[in-house]
Design a protein around this motif. Structure first.
Motif, PDB file in Angstrom:
ATOM      1  N   ALA A  89      30.202 103.217 -30.809  1.00  0.00           N
ATOM      2  CA  ALA A  89      30.424 104.597 -31.252  1.00  0.00           C
ATOM      3  C   ALA A  89      31.368 104.656 -32.451  1.00  0.00           C
ATOM      4  O   ALA A  89      31.146 105.448 -33.369  1.00  0.00           O
ATOM      5  CB  ALA A  89      30.969 105.449 -30.100  1.00  0.00           C
ATOM      6  N   ILE A  90      32.390 103.808 -32.457  1.00  0.00           N
ATOM      7  CA  ILE A  90      33.361 103.847 -33.561  1.00  0.00           C
ATOM      8  C   ILE A  90      32.698 103.465 -34.879  1.00  0.00           C
ATOM      9  O   ILE A  90      32.873 104.141 -35.895  1.00  0.00           O
ATOM     10  CB  ILE A  90      34.568 102.916 -33.278  1.00  0.00           C
ATOM     11  N   SER A  91      31.913 102.385 -34.912  1.00  0.00           N
ATOM     12  CA  SER A  91      31.310 101.945 -36.183  1.00  0.00           C
ATOM     13  C   SER A  91      30.325 102.973 -36.706  1.00  0.00           C
ATOM     14  O   SER A  91      30.313 103.274 -37.903  1.00  0.00           O
ATOM     15  CB  SER A  91      30.635 100.582 -36.036  1.00  0.00           C
ATOM     16  N   GLN A  92      29.517 103.529 -35.840  1.00  0.00           N
ATOM     17  CA  GLN A  92      28.501 104.470 -36.285  1.00  0.00           C
ATOM     18  C   GLN A  92      29.108 105.828 -36.645  1.00  0.00           C
ATOM     19  O   GLN A  92      28.740 106.434 -37.644  1.00  0.00           O
ATOM     20  CB  GLN A  92      27.419 104.616 -35.211  1.00  0.00           C
ATOM     21  N   ALA A  93      30.067 106.292 -35.854  1.00  0.00           N
ATOM     22  CA  ALA A  93      30.725 107.568 -36.150  1.00  0.00           C
ATOM     23  C   ALA A  93      31.541 107.479 -37.431  1.00  0.00           C
ATOM     24  O   ALA A  93      31.512 108.392 -38.258  1.00  0.00           O
ATOM     25  CB  ALA A  93      31.607 107.987 -34.981  1.00  0.00           C
ATOM     26  N   ALA A  94      32.276 106.377 -37.606  1.00  0.00           N
ATOM     27  CA  ALA A  94      33.094 106.223 -38.821  1.00  0.00           C
ATOM     28  C   ALA A  94      32.207 106.160 -40.067  1.00  0.00           C
ATOM     29  O   ALA A  94      32.560 106.713 -41.113  1.00  0.00           O
ATOM     30  CB  ALA A  94      33.971 104.982 -38.718  1.00  0.00           C
ATOM     31  N   THR A  95      31.040 105.525 -39.960  1.00  0.00           N
ATOM     32  CA  THR A  95      30.131 105.476 -41.104  1.00  0.00           C
ATOM     33  C   THR A  95      29.572 106.869 -41.391  1.00  0.00           C
ATOM     34  O   THR A  95      29.456 107.272 -42.555  1.00  0.00           O
ATOM     35  CB  THR A  95      29.003 104.455 -40.866  1.00  0.00           C
ATOM     36  N   SER A  96      29.261 107.633 -40.357  1.00  0.00           N
ATOM     37  CA  SER A  96      28.821 109.013 -40.535  1.00  0.00           C
ATOM     38  C   SER A  96      29.896 109.832 -41.257  1.00  0.00           C
ATOM     39  O   SER A  96      29.614 110.555 -42.218  1.00  0.00           O
ATOM     40  CB  SER A  96      28.496 109.634 -39.170  1.00  0.00           C
ATOM     41  N   MET A  97      31.148 109.701 -40.807  1.00  0.00           N
ATOM     42  CA  MET A  97      32.260 110.403 -41.453  1.00  0.00           C
ATOM     43  C   MET A  97      32.410 109.963 -42.902  1.00  0.00           C
ATOM     44  O   MET A  97      32.663 110.778 -43.791  1.00  0.00           O
ATOM     45  CB  MET A  97      33.565 110.123 -40.692  1.00  0.00           C
ATOM     46  N   LEU A  98      32.248 108.665 -43.134  1.00  0.00           N
ATOM     47  CA  LEU A  98      32.369 108.117 -44.480  1.00  0.00           C
ATOM     48  C   LEU A  98      31.341 108.724 -45.426  1.00  0.00           C
ATOM     49  O   LEU A  98      31.656 109.030 -46.572  1.00  0.00           O
ATOM     50  CB  LEU A  98      32.205 106.593 -44.432  1.00  0.00           C
ATOM     51  N   THR A  99      30.114 108.911 -44.954  1.00  0.00           N
ATOM     52  CA  THR A  99      29.081 109.467 -45.833  1.00  0.00           C
ATOM     53  C   THR A  99      29.466 110.867 -46.304  1.00  0.00           C
ATOM     54  O   THR A  99      29.202 111.226 -47.450  1.00  0.00           O
ATOM     55  CB  THR A  99      27.694 109.491 -45.158  1.00  0.00           C
ATOM     56  N   ASP A 100      30.108 111.644 -45.431  1.00  0.00           N
ATOM     57  CA  ASP A 100      30.586 112.965 -45.846  1.00  0.00           C
ATOM     58  C   ASP A 100      31.727 112.839 -46.846  1.00  0.00           C
ATOM     59  O   ASP A 100      31.818 113.606 -47.803  1.00  0.00           O
ATOM     60  CB  ASP A 100      31.080 113.762 -44.629  1.00  0.00           C
ATOM     61  N   LEU A 101      32.588 111.859 -46.627  1.00  0.00           N
ATOM     62  CA  LEU A 101      33.776 111.664 -47.457  1.00  0.00           C
ATOM     63  C   LEU A 101      33.435 111.250 -48.884  1.00  0.00           C
ATOM     64  O   LEU A 101      34.106 111.668 -49.832  1.00  0.00           O
ATOM     65  CB  LEU A 101      34.652 110.593 -46.789  1.00  0.00           C
ATOM     66  N   VAL A 102      32.385 110.437 -49.071  1.00  0.00           N
ATOM     67  CA  VAL A 102      32.115 109.889 -50.403  1.00  0.00           C
ATOM     68  C   VAL A 102      31.208 110.775 -51.261  1.00  0.00           C
ATOM     69  O   VAL A 102      31.194 110.615 -52.480  1.00  0.00           O
ATOM     70  CB  VAL A 102      31.525 108.464 -50.334  1.00  0.00           C
ATOM     71  N   LYS A 103      30.481 111.679 -50.661  1.00  0.00           N
ATOM     72  CA  LYS A 103      29.609 112.557 -51.457  1.00  0.00           C
ATOM     73  C   LYS A 103      30.441 113.350 -52.452  1.00  0.00           C
ATOM     74  O   LYS A 103      31.474 113.925 -52.108  1.00  0.00           O
ATOM     75  CB  LYS A 103      28.864 113.541 -50.545  1.00  0.00           C
ATOM     76  N   GLY A 104      29.991 113.356 -53.703  1.00  0.00           N
ATOM     77  CA  GLY A 104      30.684 114.094 -54.751  1.00  0.00           C
ATOM     78  C   GLY A 104      31.773 113.295 -55.450  1.00  0.00           C
ATOM     79  O   GLY A 104      32.334 113.748 -56.445  1.00  0.00           O
ATOM     80  N   LYS A 105      32.085 112.111 -54.950  1.00  0.00           N
ATOM     81  CA  LYS A 105      33.075 111.249 -55.597  1.00  0.00           C
ATOM     82  C   LYS A 105      32.355 110.279 -56.533  1.00  0.00           C
ATOM     83  O   LYS A 105      31.182 109.984 -56.347  1.00  0.00           O
ATOM     84  CB  LYS A 105      33.868 110.461 -54.554  1.00  0.00           C
ATOM     85  N   THR A 106      33.084 109.756 -57.509  1.00  0.00           N
ATOM     86  CA  THR A 106      32.497 108.765 -58.409  1.00  0.00           C
ATOM     87  C   THR A 106      32.543 107.392 -57.748  1.00  0.00           C
ATOM     88  O   THR A 106      33.315 107.157 -56.809  1.00  0.00           O
ATOM     89  CB  THR A 106      33.249 108.691 -59.749  1.00  0.00           C
ATOM     90  N   ALA A 107      31.734 106.484 -58.274  1.00  0.00           N
ATOM     91  CA  ALA A 107      31.730 105.109 -57.774  1.00  0.00           C
ATOM     92  C   ALA A 107      33.124 104.498 -57.878  1.00  0.00           C
ATOM     93  O   ALA A 107      33.582 103.811 -56.964  1.00  0.00           O
ATOM     94  CB  ALA A 107      30.713 104.273 -58.551  1.00  0.00           C
ATOM     95  N   ASP A 164      24.917 112.043 -64.019  1.00  0.00           N
ATOM     96  CA  ASP A 164      25.901 111.323 -64.834  1.00  0.00           C
ATOM     97  C   ASP A 164      25.902 109.823 -64.553  1.00  0.00           C
ATOM     98  O   ASP A 164      26.561 109.052 -65.252  1.00  0.00           O
ATOM     99  CB  ASP A 164      27.302 111.908 -64.636  1.00  0.00           C
ATOM    100  N   GLY A 165      25.175 109.400 -63.520  1.00  0.00           N
ATOM    101  CA  GLY A 165      25.081 107.987 -63.198  1.00  0.00           C
ATOM    102  C   GLY A 165      26.296 107.410 -62.498  1.00  0.00           C
ATOM    103  O   GLY A 165      26.343 106.223 -62.215  1.00  0.00           O
ATOM    104  N   GLU A 166      27.284 108.233 -62.214  1.00  0.00           N
ATOM    105  CA  GLU A 166      28.530 107.762 -61.592  1.00  0.00           C
ATOM    106  C   GLU A 166      28.860 108.483 -60.284  1.00  0.00           C
ATOM    107  O   GLU A 166      29.455 107.893 -59.387  1.00  0.00           O
ATOM    108  CB  GLU A 166      29.705 107.938 -62.557  1.00  0.00           C
ATOM    109  N   THR A 167      28.518 109.748 -60.206  1.00  0.00           N
ATOM    110  CA  THR A 167      28.882 110.552 -59.039  1.00  0.00           C
ATOM    111  C   THR A 167      27.865 110.352 -57.919  1.00  0.00           C
ATOM    112  O   THR A 167      26.652 110.433 -58.150  1.00  0.00           O
ATOM    113  CB  THR A 167      28.961 112.047 -59.412  1.00  0.00           C
ATOM    114  N   ILE A 168      28.363 110.107 -56.731  1.00  0.00           N
ATOM    115  CA  ILE A 168      27.486 109.920 -55.575  1.00  0.00           C
ATOM    116  C   ILE A 168      26.930 111.281 -55.165  1.00  0.00           C
ATOM    117  O   ILE A 168      27.674 112.171 -54.752  1.00  0.00           O
ATOM    118  CB  ILE A 168      28.234 109.242 -54.413  1.00  0.00           C
ATOM    119  N   GLU A 169      25.632 111.411 -55.332  1.00  0.00           N
ATOM    120  CA  GLU A 169      24.955 112.666 -55.024  1.00  0.00           C
ATOM    121  C   GLU A 169      24.406 112.658 -53.600  1.00  0.00           C
ATOM    122  O   GLU A 169      24.484 113.650 -52.889  1.00  0.00           O
ATOM    123  CB  GLU A 169      23.823 112.890 -56.026  1.00  0.00           C
ATOM    124  N   GLU A 170      23.828 111.535 -53.213  1.00  0.00           N
ATOM    125  CA  GLU A 170      23.271 111.402 -51.871  1.00  0.00           C
ATOM    126  C   GLU A 170      23.649 110.041 -51.307  1.00  0.00           C
ATOM    127  O   GLU A 170      23.746 109.061 -52.034  1.00  0.00           O
ATOM    128  CB  GLU A 170      21.749 111.493 -51.896  1.00  0.00           C
TER     129      GLU A 170
END
Length: 141
Positions: free
Chosen positions: A67-85, A52-58
């Motif tokens: 540790a905080i910056s890298q762990a939070a970014t890892s968590m973020l990648t899980d959080l945004v998958k499947g959401k639209t831009a 659809d060009g809008e939904t974050i697939e990967e």
């Protein structure tokens, strides 16, 4: 320190040692990088949208830092998958901080939300989504 804090610290360490979605995507639809000059944290995020060009697939990331910056970014990648831009562009930092789960000092707060800023810049460049005022004018590659 409570058992609750211990639990979240373990989650943070696990995401730091075994980050989710680590590695940049080949031929991404959106990409940006950023750094926190206060501590030297660096994050690069790449995003691929679905049909659809809008939904974050990967989403993938690479970086180095605390540790905080890298762990939070890892968590973020899980959080945004499947959401639209658009949904991610409007995602409040408090939602990510809720995932981190522990109180942070102002300096550590910047570490925790670095990845979120990079994702929002990438989406702004690729899709023209609104860029919150707090991220405008910052040095993102």
């Amino acid at each position: 320190m409570s058992e609750f804090d211990d639990f979240y610290r373990e989650i943070i360490l696990d995401h730091y040692k075994n980050p989710h979605n680590y590695g940049l995507l080949a031929a991404p639809d959106a990409q940006a990088d950023g750094q926190n000059p206060l501590c030297g944290d660096e994050v690069t995020v790449s995003i691929r949208f679905g049909a659809d060009g809008e939904t974050i697939e990967e989403v993938g990331f690479e970086g180095r830092g605390c540790a905080i910056s890298q762990a939070a970014t890892s968590m973020l990648t899980d959080l945004v998958k499947g959401k639209t831009a658009t949904e991610v562009a409007a995602l409040p930092k408090e939602e990510l901080l809720g995932e981190v789960g522990i109180p942070l000092t102002p300096v550590r707060l910047k570490c925790a939300i670095l990845g979120l800023g990079v994702v929002k810049v990438a989406l702004n460049r690729a899709k023209g989504t609104p860029l919150p005022e707090e991220w405008q004018g910052l040095d993102f590659g």
